[in-house]
Design a protein around this motif. Sequence first.
Motif, PDB file in Angstrom:
ATOM      1  N   ALA A 166       1.790   1.544  -3.586  1.00 43.07           N
ATOM      2  CA  ALA A 166       0.824   2.051  -4.394  1.00 43.07           C
ATOM      3  C   ALA A 166       0.655   3.451  -4.366  1.00 43.07           C
ATOM      4  O   ALA A 166       0.063   4.289  -5.181  1.00 43.07           O
ATOM      5  CB  ALA A 166      -0.501   1.121  -4.252  1.00 43.07           C
ATOM      6  N   ALA A 167       0.558   3.909  -2.989  1.00 44.30           N
ATOM      7  CA  ALA A 167       0.344   5.381  -2.424  1.00 44.30           C
ATOM      8  C   ALA A 167       1.320   6.219  -3.096  1.00 44.30           C
ATOM      9  O   ALA A 167       1.157   7.460  -3.561  1.00 44.30           O
ATOM     10  CB  ALA A 167       0.021   5.688  -1.263  1.00 44.30           C
ATOM     11  N   ARG A 212      -3.663   7.017   2.693  1.00 44.19           N
ATOM     12  CA  ARG A 212      -4.238   5.507   2.171  1.00 44.19           C
ATOM     13  C   ARG A 212      -3.903   4.331   2.781  1.00 44.19           C
ATOM     14  O   ARG A 212      -4.884   3.489   2.968  1.00 44.19           O
ATOM     15  CB  ARG A 212      -3.290   5.439   0.648  1.00 44.19           C
ATOM     16  CG  ARG A 212      -3.645   3.992   0.162  1.00 44.19           C
ATOM     17  CD  ARG A 212      -2.665   3.730  -0.919  1.00 44.19           C
ATOM     18  NE  ARG A 212      -3.128   2.645  -1.862  1.00 44.19           N
ATOM     19  CZ  ARG A 212      -3.798   2.318  -3.105  1.00 44.19           C
ATOM     20  NH1 ARG A 212      -3.970   3.351  -3.578  1.00 44.19           N
ATOM     21  NH2 ARG A 212      -4.121   1.010  -3.277  1.00 44.19           N
ATOM     22  N   ARG A 231      -6.983   1.798   3.790  1.00 42.43           N
ATOM     23  CA  ARG A 231      -6.836   0.340   3.041  1.00 42.43           C
ATOM     24  C   ARG A 231      -5.871  -0.465   4.047  1.00 42.43           C
ATOM     25  O   ARG A 231      -5.930  -1.708   3.537  1.00 42.43           O
ATOM     26  CB  ARG A 231      -6.151   0.594   1.765  1.00 42.43           C
ATOM     27  CG  ARG A 231      -6.941   1.398   0.754  1.00 42.43           C
ATOM     28  CD  ARG A 231      -6.409   1.495  -0.549  1.00 42.43           C
ATOM     29  NE  ARG A 231      -5.972   0.155  -1.079  1.00 42.43           N
ATOM     30  CZ  ARG A 231      -6.882  -0.214  -2.260  1.00 42.43           C
ATOM     31  NH1 ARG A 231      -8.009   0.600  -2.630  1.00 42.43           N
ATOM     32  NH2 ARG A 231      -6.838  -1.406  -2.822  1.00 42.43           N
ATOM     33  N   ILE A 287       1.997  10.386  -9.771  1.00 43.09           N
ATOM     34  CA  ILE A 287       1.117  10.498 -10.862  1.00 43.09           C
ATOM     35  C   ILE A 287       0.232  12.013 -10.849  1.00 43.09           C
ATOM     36  O   ILE A 287       0.223  12.685 -11.745  1.00 43.09           O
ATOM     37  CB  ILE A 287       0.595   9.482 -11.325  1.00 43.09           C
ATOM     38  CG1 ILE A 287       1.556   8.415 -11.710  1.00 43.09           C
ATOM     39  CG2 ILE A 287      -0.163   9.460 -12.606  1.00 43.09           C
ATOM     40  CD1 ILE A 287       0.891   6.914 -11.816  1.00 43.09           C
ATOM     41  N   ASP A 288      -0.475  11.885  -9.453  1.00 38.41           N
ATOM     42  CA  ASP A 288      -1.316  12.844  -9.676  1.00 38.41           C
ATOM     43  C   ASP A 288      -0.607  14.411  -9.544  1.00 38.41           C
ATOM     44  O   ASP A 288      -1.345  15.312  -9.960  1.00 38.41           O
ATOM     45  CB  ASP A 288      -2.272  12.711  -8.175  1.00 38.41           C
ATOM     46  CG  ASP A 288      -3.365  11.662  -8.402  1.00 38.41           C
ATOM     47  OD1 ASP A 288      -3.549  11.126  -9.597  1.00 38.41           O
ATOM     48  OD2 ASP A 288      -3.830  11.207  -7.089  1.00 38.41           O
ATOM     49  N   GLU A 325       0.859  -1.143   0.238  1.00 35.84           N
ATOM     50  CA  GLU A 325      -0.076  -0.092  -0.088  1.00 35.84           C
ATOM     51  C   GLU A 325       0.897   1.296   0.141  1.00 35.84           C
ATOM     52  O   GLU A 325       0.411   2.381  -0.611  1.00 35.84           O
ATOM     53  CB  GLU A 325      -1.141   0.051   1.295  1.00 35.84           C
ATOM     54  CG  GLU A 325      -2.116  -1.228   1.144  1.00 35.84           C
ATOM     55  CD  GLU A 325      -3.166  -0.949  -0.058  1.00 35.84           C
ATOM     56  OE1 GLU A 325      -3.119   0.237  -0.598  1.00 35.84           O
ATOM     57  OE2 GLU A 325      -3.672  -1.844  -0.336  1.00 35.84           O
ATOM     58  N   ARG A 354       3.069   5.595  -6.133  1.00 36.72           N
ATOM     59  CA  ARG A 354       2.841   5.955  -7.443  1.00 36.72           C
ATOM     60  C   ARG A 354       1.682   6.753  -7.788  1.00 36.72           C
ATOM     61  O   ARG A 354       1.615   7.752  -8.642  1.00 36.72           O
ATOM     62  CB  ARG A 354       2.576   4.484  -8.058  1.00 36.72           C
ATOM     63  CG  ARG A 354       3.603   3.837  -8.350  1.00 36.72           C
ATOM     64  CD  ARG A 354       3.322   2.666  -9.307  1.00 36.72           C
ATOM     65  NE  ARG A 354       4.607   1.998  -9.927  1.00 36.72           N
ATOM     66  CZ  ARG A 354       4.944   0.763  -9.249  1.00 36.72           C
ATOM     67  NH1 ARG A 354       4.450   0.221  -8.415  1.00 36.72           N
ATOM     68  NH2 ARG A 354       6.186   0.228 -10.001  1.00 36.72           N
ATOM     69  N   GLU A 355       0.569   6.427  -7.085  1.00 32.81           N
ATOM     70  CA  GLU A 355      -0.807   7.153  -7.266  1.00 32.81           C
ATOM     71  C   GLU A 355      -0.613   8.759  -6.935  1.00 32.81           C
ATOM     72  O   GLU A 355      -0.945   9.432  -7.696  1.00 32.81           O
ATOM     73  CB  GLU A 355      -1.877   6.809  -6.282  1.00 32.81           C
ATOM     74  CG  GLU A 355      -3.259   7.388  -6.489  1.00 32.81           C
ATOM     75  CD  GLU A 355      -4.219   7.016  -5.453  1.00 32.81           C
ATOM     76  OE1 GLU A 355      -5.098   6.145  -6.032  1.00 32.81           O
ATOM     77  OE2 GLU A 355      -3.976   6.719  -4.189  1.00 32.81           O
ATOM     78  N   HIS A 356       0.178   9.123  -5.866  1.00 36.22           N
ATOM     79  CA  HIS A 356       0.235  10.537  -5.430  1.00 36.22           C
ATOM     80  C   HIS A 356       1.035  11.386  -6.666  1.00 36.22           C
ATOM     81  O   HIS A 356       0.904  12.467  -6.767  1.00 36.22           O
ATOM     82  CB  HIS A 356       0.670  10.726  -4.181  1.00 36.22           C
ATOM     83  CG  HIS A 356       0.828  12.064  -3.721  1.00 36.22           C
ATOM     84  ND1 HIS A 356       0.038  12.865  -3.308  1.00 36.22           N
ATOM     85  CD2 HIS A 356       2.408  12.831  -3.652  1.00 36.22           C
ATOM     86  CE1 HIS A 356       0.424  14.188  -3.128  1.00 36.22           C
ATOM     87  NE2 HIS A 356       1.842  14.065  -3.422  1.00 36.22           N
ATOM     88  N   GLU A 394       6.571   7.817 -14.534  1.00 43.38           N
ATOM     89  CA  GLU A 394       7.490   6.749 -13.967  1.00 43.38           C
ATOM     90  C   GLU A 394       8.474   6.464 -15.017  1.00 43.38           C
ATOM     91  O   GLU A 394       8.143   6.338 -16.263  1.00 43.38           O
ATOM     92  CB  GLU A 394       6.475   5.403 -13.594  1.00 43.38           C
ATOM     93  CG  GLU A 394       7.403   4.426 -12.852  1.00 43.38           C
ATOM     94  CD  GLU A 394       6.353   3.227 -12.434  1.00 43.38           C
ATOM     95  OE1 GLU A 394       6.944   2.346 -11.595  1.00 43.38           O
ATOM     96  OE2 GLU A 394       5.142   3.249 -12.541  1.00 43.38           O
TER      97      GLU A 394
END
Length: 432
Positions: A143-144, A254, A258, A150-151, A140, A146-148, A156
């Motif tokens: 994942a967080a 996150r 999660r 990208i936002d 997690e 990457r997600e943040h 990457e």
Amino acid sequence: MTTPAPRTTLPRTFTRDLAPHDGQTVRLQGFVHARRDLGGVQFLVLRDVTGIAQCVGQNLTLPMPESSVEVIGTVKAHAKAPGGYEIQAQQVHVLSEAVQAPPVEIPKMEWNVNPETTLDYRYVTVRGLKERATLKVQAEIVAAFREHLIDEGFTEIYSPKIVSAGAEGGANLFELDYFGQRAYLAQSPQLYKQIMVGTFERVFEVAPVFRAEEHATSRHLNEYLSLDVELGFIESEEDVMDVETRLLSAIMTRLRARASAEFDLLGAAIPDVPQHIPRIELLEARRLVQERYGHAVGGKDLDPEGERLLSQHYAEQHGTDFVFVTKYPKAARPFYAYPEGDLTRGFDLLFRGIEITSGGQRIHEHAMLLQSLREYRIDPAQMEGYTEVFKHGMPPHGGFAIGAERLTAKLLGIANVRYARAFPRDRHRLLP
């Protein structure tokens, strides 16, 4: 002997989802976590990816622990059962029977097994509930991450792990024969992520890095997962620290959403990230720990005890688990750190007594970079594949790297970073 389960129209139910099915017949699939036979009444604890469930029945033939099975039975509320529900089992079908007992009793590992033994048999001990929870938290985090990013407009990248030279110099490189040429396993994607700032301006990478250091501490690995960030068109290292602060806040958000069950299982707390993480220059930090705690820091950096004491101060006086230490001297930073007199625009982030991040602003001017290489006694010709890009208008830039295992370990209160990796590599361990 394994026999196929009879065909059924029942969908699979996971152990975490039993409550809505109270009184209904369900089909569970998972592993035999534990089993008992009490005078004709059998107890089977089934483990699936979401948790465990107690299954109870009569005249059941239970396979060996860690066999994979399917259980069909009725859900009943039971205050003493895991999750408050148990399965009154009518059928147990063996999907794949273990051919020998596991080398350790997985439900009893925490109090009955030498920690080194759990690493020796990691191929099966990694199935343990707490071991699995640790790796779920780490997943997690990534994942967080990457997600943040990208936002926030980052791209990457994927840099090579077989390289011709080290990113930081020194002898901590694993050497290999690359078709007759000398090559190394990458100790950092640093040089490549700087190059890619010239392409995407903001980049990140999630990948293993390799350090050939013969240390045997609770905080080091010879292969670990590095979460790297680099961004261009900055004013100073302050911009980089601001990005990391927002990133850490997103990671913790996150994790609350999660992975709260995993933190509860491990008895750990998810920290709050302040909107502005405190910052202190290295020389002031050294003075503080000496004056407040009587600890004289030797060398050019903060030693582990100095890091612990500085973190203690900020926890007690400022109510935060995080503190940036800034303005490191040149001798404590690699050749690409942007100089500021005898100091650099480099920083470390301490979290609960340990460094989890090293970062700062980088040199972006070609002539300054060549001069720095010479000062560090590195032949510029050996770094030509890297330095060439600085002839072509590189912007002011900086970045940082987070060790995923070290962050995971500190978040969860794991004393040794090796237990925050599925299959750790240290100087003594190549298997499994």
